[in-house]
Design a protein around this motif. Sequence first.
Motif, PDB file in Angstrom:
ATOM      1  N   GLY A 202     -17.287  21.609  -6.389  1.00  8.28           N
ATOM      2  CA  GLY A 202     -17.731  21.797  -5.014  1.00  8.28           C
ATOM      3  C   GLY A 202     -18.577  20.664  -4.477  1.00  8.28           C
ATOM      4  O   GLY A 202     -19.005  20.714  -3.322  1.00  8.28           O
ATOM      5  N   SER A 203     -18.813  19.614  -5.273  1.00 10.23           N
ATOM      6  CA  SER A 203     -19.667  18.516  -4.805  1.00 10.23           C
ATOM      7  C   SER A 203     -18.905  17.473  -3.984  1.00 10.23           C
ATOM      8  O   SER A 203     -19.505  16.543  -3.447  1.00 10.23           O
ATOM      9  CB  SER A 203     -20.359  17.839  -5.987  1.00 10.23           C
ATOM     10  N   GLU A 204     -17.587  17.610  -3.898  1.00  9.79           N
ATOM     11  CA  GLU A 204     -16.755  16.814  -2.987  1.00  9.79           C
ATOM     12  C   GLU A 204     -16.923  15.307  -3.167  1.00  9.79           C
ATOM     13  O   GLU A 204     -16.950  14.553  -2.200  1.00  9.79           O
ATOM     14  CB  GLU A 204     -17.028  17.224  -1.538  1.00  9.79           C
ATOM     15  N   GLY A 205     -17.041  14.872  -4.414  1.00  8.36           N
ATOM     16  CA  GLY A 205     -17.107  13.438  -4.674  1.00  8.36           C
ATOM     17  C   GLY A 205     -18.417  12.788  -4.316  1.00  8.36           C
ATOM     18  O   GLY A 205     -18.520  11.562  -4.331  1.00  8.36           O
ATOM     19  N   THR A 206     -19.450  13.573  -4.018  1.00  5.87           N
ATOM     20  CA  THR A 206     -20.736  12.994  -3.628  1.00  5.87           C
ATOM     21  C   THR A 206     -21.649  12.720  -4.822  1.00  5.87           C
ATOM     22  O   THR A 206     -22.645  12.012  -4.680  1.00  5.87           O
ATOM     23  CB  THR A 206     -21.486  13.929  -2.656  1.00  5.87           C
ATOM     24  N   LEU A 207     -21.331  13.279  -5.995  1.00  5.08           N
ATOM     25  CA  LEU A 207     -22.200  13.129  -7.171  1.00  5.08           C
ATOM     26  C   LEU A 207     -21.517  12.424  -8.332  1.00  5.08           C
ATOM     27  O   LEU A 207     -22.139  12.198  -9.367  1.00  5.08           O
ATOM     28  CB  LEU A 207     -22.686  14.510  -7.640  1.00  5.08           C
ATOM     29  N   GLY A 208     -20.258  12.086  -8.192  1.00  4.47           N
ATOM     30  CA  GLY A 208     -19.520  11.434  -9.269  1.00  4.47           C
ATOM     31  C   GLY A 208     -18.032  11.651  -9.096  1.00  4.47           C
ATOM     32  O   GLY A 208     -17.589  12.283  -8.129  1.00  4.47           O
ATOM     33  N   VAL A 209     -17.248  11.130 -10.034  1.00  3.63           N
ATOM     34  CA  VAL A 209     -15.790  11.234  -9.990  1.00  3.63           C
ATOM     35  C   VAL A 209     -15.318  12.093 -11.160  1.00  3.63           C
ATOM     36  O   VAL A 209     -15.524  11.724 -12.324  1.00  3.63           O
ATOM     37  CB  VAL A 209     -15.118   9.848 -10.044  1.00  3.63           C
ATOM     38  N   ILE A 210     -14.696  13.233 -10.874  1.00  4.42           N
ATOM     39  CA  ILE A 210     -14.130  14.084 -11.914  1.00  4.42           C
ATOM     40  C   ILE A 210     -12.855  13.420 -12.426  1.00  4.42           C
ATOM     41  O   ILE A 210     -11.951  13.116 -11.642  1.00  4.42           O
ATOM     42  CB  ILE A 210     -13.830  15.497 -11.376  1.00  4.42           C
ATOM     43  N   THR A 211     -12.774  13.197 -13.740  1.00  2.00           N
ATOM     44  CA  THR A 211     -11.632  12.466 -14.291  1.00  2.00           C
ATOM     45  C   THR A 211     -10.752  13.319 -15.210  1.00  2.00           C
ATOM     46  O   THR A 211      -9.574  13.027 -15.377  1.00  2.00           O
ATOM     47  CB  THR A 211     -12.114  11.223 -15.063  1.00  2.00           C
ATOM     48  N   LYS A 212     -11.323  14.334 -15.854  1.00  3.56           N
ATOM     49  CA  LYS A 212     -10.548  15.233 -16.716  1.00  3.56           C
ATOM     50  C   LYS A 212     -11.128  16.635 -16.594  1.00  3.56           C
ATOM     51  O   LYS A 212     -12.303  16.810 -16.239  1.00  3.56           O
ATOM     52  CB  LYS A 212     -10.608  14.796 -18.189  1.00  3.56           C
ATOM     53  N   ALA A 213     -10.305  17.638 -16.899  1.00  2.52           N
ATOM     54  CA  ALA A 213     -10.795  19.010 -16.859  1.00  2.52           C
ATOM     55  C   ALA A 213      -9.989  19.886 -17.800  1.00  2.52           C
ATOM     56  O   ALA A 213      -8.796  19.647 -18.036  1.00  2.52           O
ATOM     57  CB  ALA A 213     -10.727  19.570 -15.436  1.00  2.52           C
ATOM     58  N   THR A 214     -10.656  20.897 -18.333  1.00  2.00           N
ATOM     59  CA  THR A 214     -10.025  21.901 -19.192  1.00  2.00           C
ATOM     60  C   THR A 214     -10.081  23.249 -18.486  1.00  2.00           C
ATOM     61  O   THR A 214     -11.136  23.645 -17.985  1.00  2.00           O
ATOM     62  CB  THR A 214     -10.732  22.003 -20.554  1.00  2.00           C
ATOM     63  N   PHE A 215      -8.929  23.938 -18.452  1.00  2.00           N
ATOM     64  CA  PHE A 215      -8.825  25.223 -17.768  1.00  2.00           C
ATOM     65  C   PHE A 215      -8.373  26.314 -18.729  1.00  2.00           C
ATOM     66  O   PHE A 215      -7.706  26.049 -19.738  1.00  2.00           O
ATOM     67  CB  PHE A 215      -7.813  25.142 -16.610  1.00  2.00           C
ATOM     68  N   ARG A 216      -8.702  27.539 -18.372  1.00  2.00           N
ATOM     69  CA  ARG A 216      -8.203  28.689 -19.108  1.00  2.00           C
ATOM     70  C   ARG A 216      -6.704  28.849 -18.887  1.00  2.00           C
ATOM     71  O   ARG A 216      -6.180  28.514 -17.813  1.00  2.00           O
ATOM     72  CB  ARG A 216      -8.902  29.968 -18.634  1.00  2.00           C
ATOM     73  N   LEU A 217      -6.013  29.359 -19.886  1.00  2.00           N
ATOM     74  CA  LEU A 217      -4.613  29.750 -19.757  1.00  2.00           C
ATOM     75  C   LEU A 217      -4.515  31.268 -19.828  1.00  2.00           C
ATOM     76  O   LEU A 217      -5.231  31.919 -20.586  1.00  2.00           O
ATOM     77  CB  LEU A 217      -3.776  29.148 -20.883  1.00  2.00           C
ATOM     78  N   PHE A 218      -3.611  31.818 -19.035  1.00  2.00           N
ATOM     79  CA  PHE A 218      -3.387  33.259 -19.018  1.00  2.00           C
ATOM     80  C   PHE A 218      -1.944  33.552 -19.412  1.00  2.00           C
ATOM     81  O   PHE A 218      -1.026  32.822 -19.008  1.00  2.00           O
ATOM     82  CB  PHE A 218      -3.644  33.831 -17.618  1.00  2.00           C
ATOM     83  N   GLU A 219      -1.743  34.600 -20.180  1.00  2.00           N
ATOM     84  CA  GLU A 219      -0.377  35.023 -20.480  1.00  2.00           C
ATOM     85  C   GLU A 219       0.293  35.500 -19.188  1.00  2.00           C
ATOM     86  O   GLU A 219      -0.345  36.089 -18.325  1.00  2.00           O
ATOM     87  CB  GLU A 219      -0.390  36.156 -21.512  1.00  2.00           C
ATOM     88  N   GLN A 220       1.586  35.238 -19.077  1.00  2.00           N
ATOM     89  CA  GLN A 220       2.327  35.739 -17.921  1.00  2.00           C
ATOM     90  C   GLN A 220       2.307  37.274 -17.941  1.00  2.00           C
ATOM     91  O   GLN A 220       2.452  37.887 -18.995  1.00  2.00           O
ATOM     92  CB  GLN A 220       3.774  35.242 -17.956  1.00  2.00           C
ATOM     93  N   PRO A 221       2.102  37.906 -16.798  1.00  2.00           N
ATOM     94  CA  PRO A 221       2.024  39.366 -16.783  1.00  2.00           C
ATOM     95  C   PRO A 221       3.359  40.020 -17.129  1.00  2.00           C
ATOM     96  O   PRO A 221       4.424  39.477 -16.820  1.00  2.00           O
ATOM     97  CB  PRO A 221       1.615  39.686 -15.335  1.00  2.00           C
ATOM     98  N   GLU A 222       3.284  41.176 -17.758  1.00  2.00           N
ATOM     99  CA  GLU A 222       4.491  41.941 -18.089  1.00  2.00           C
ATOM    100  C   GLU A 222       5.226  42.346 -16.818  1.00  2.00           C
ATOM    101  O   GLU A 222       6.461  42.368 -16.783  1.00  2.00           O
ATOM    102  CB  GLU A 222       4.093  43.184 -18.885  1.00  2.00           C
ATOM    103  N   CYS A 223       4.468  42.673 -15.784  1.00  2.00           N
ATOM    104  CA  CYS A 223       5.098  43.007 -14.495  1.00  2.00           C
ATOM    105  C   CYS A 223       4.169  42.595 -13.368  1.00  2.00           C
ATOM    106  O   CYS A 223       2.961  42.443 -13.554  1.00  2.00           O
ATOM    107  CB  CYS A 223       5.431  44.497 -14.413  1.00  2.00           C
ATOM    108  N   ARG A 224       4.749  42.399 -12.200  1.00  2.00           N
ATOM    109  CA  ARG A 224       4.013  42.060 -10.979  1.00  2.00           C
ATOM    110  C   ARG A 224       4.636  42.864  -9.843  1.00  2.00           C
ATOM    111  O   ARG A 224       5.805  42.664  -9.513  1.00  2.00           O
ATOM    112  CB  ARG A 224       4.094  40.554 -10.720  1.00  2.00           C
TER     113      ARG A 224
END
Length: 465
Positions: A202-224
């Motif tokens: 949320g800092s919109e490039g005002t405090l540094g440059v984000i270069t890499k990130a790790t995210f959670r993975l979720f299993e695909q739902p059985e139904c939607r």
Amino acid sequence: MIRFELEDVVGRENVSTTEAERATYSVDYFWISRMWEDHGAEGPMADVIVRPGSSEEVSRILKIANYYKLPVHTWGGGSGSQGGALPMAGGILLDMKRMNHLISIDENAHSITAEAGMIFQQLEWYANERGYSCMHIPSCLTCGTIGGALGHRGVGILSSRYGKIDDMCMSMEVVLPNGDIMNTLPVPKHAAGPDLNQIFIGSEGTLGVITKATFRLFEQPECRRHRGFMFPDLTAGLEAGRDIMQKCQPSIMRLFDEAETVSIIKKIIGVEERGSFMNLTLEGIAKIVDIEMEMVIDICVRHGGRDMGSEYGEKWYENRITFFYPDHIMDIPQMFGTMDTVADFSHVEKIYWAMKNAIESNFPGVRFIAHCSHWYGWGTMIYDRFIMDDSPEDREEALRLHNQIWNTGVRAAMENGGVINDHHGIGLKLARLMKEQYGPAFQVMEGLKKALDPNGIMNPYKLGL
């Protein structure tokens, strides 16, 4: 001399000062930048475009920028609607899209790591290949980058179940303005001081440059499973939505006011009735979804909603991205804006009416439409939009009117308990109102800026900094 130094870092082929390339980066999805271009005016241009290929190259570029005290703007996909990436102060523009590599998928930890210049759709495809999803499906999925989603604290349509981008991000690599390459802690839930992720998201490039990130993975739902409901008015729909969020966990719940129901919803998915339309999606294990759907139907009917079955809910889901394509919603040459205000359940309807009355009474010919698209246990956001079909032809007059409408609507929201932005970010569009929103608390953000970026080179004039 500076150009030669930058070429030494990234190669001659990854540095450009041509007017054509510089002009390409003077327009994002911000209405004013598009209107300015549509009128044949020249937008804000960087002096030099640089395309780094690694975190180390970003580090060296920022060290050069700090030495010469040159402004630095970070560009992802250019899909932002707030002017957050526009190079208002000239200087260097970093186009991050060369940094688009998958780094790792850890199926044991249910995580995926990639460089921040990757388009988020590509990250989702990598997850899908292993049977997972990142569950971040915004309207800009096919054109927004990982860094853009983090920089503006973005959100996707499945947020009511899986959260916003800040809930999904586990850790990040950030290049600080002085060129230091830092990593936040490997997991976000700890008591080792504040979560540094939340300083840069949320800092919109005002405090540094984000270069890499790790995210959670979720299993695909059985139904939607999808459902549509029609409520007699917005009040009834909000009451039902509040009760649903206390008892169930829908992945999607969107409640449209009557003005949007009879215009956009009618046009795209064919709803002919008047009232407030709600589309809702439940997903997960089939047996649990069956029980939750019974509860949802009961809640909606109890609040005066009519169960429309699955057809319209499925139609909405099929059009989840095309809703935002040209000819489906407002577009140039119309004047328009999306204010997206967030509030708790005690204030949200009061804010809706305050904004609607303030805008439509003060600006004849301007329509106000809204829907609630992202829900929390404590409240929801209003995706509030104004539309004017006959925008002034004079660009100065159009700019002035656009800003007046924004000031009027956003101040009405703040005066009635709203926070000025849920997920589009602040950028240039709302920067002038940040001190009004925060009051004395804004000195905390200014202190962070001064400590991390003493020369003020990072994305000047954005986020109110």
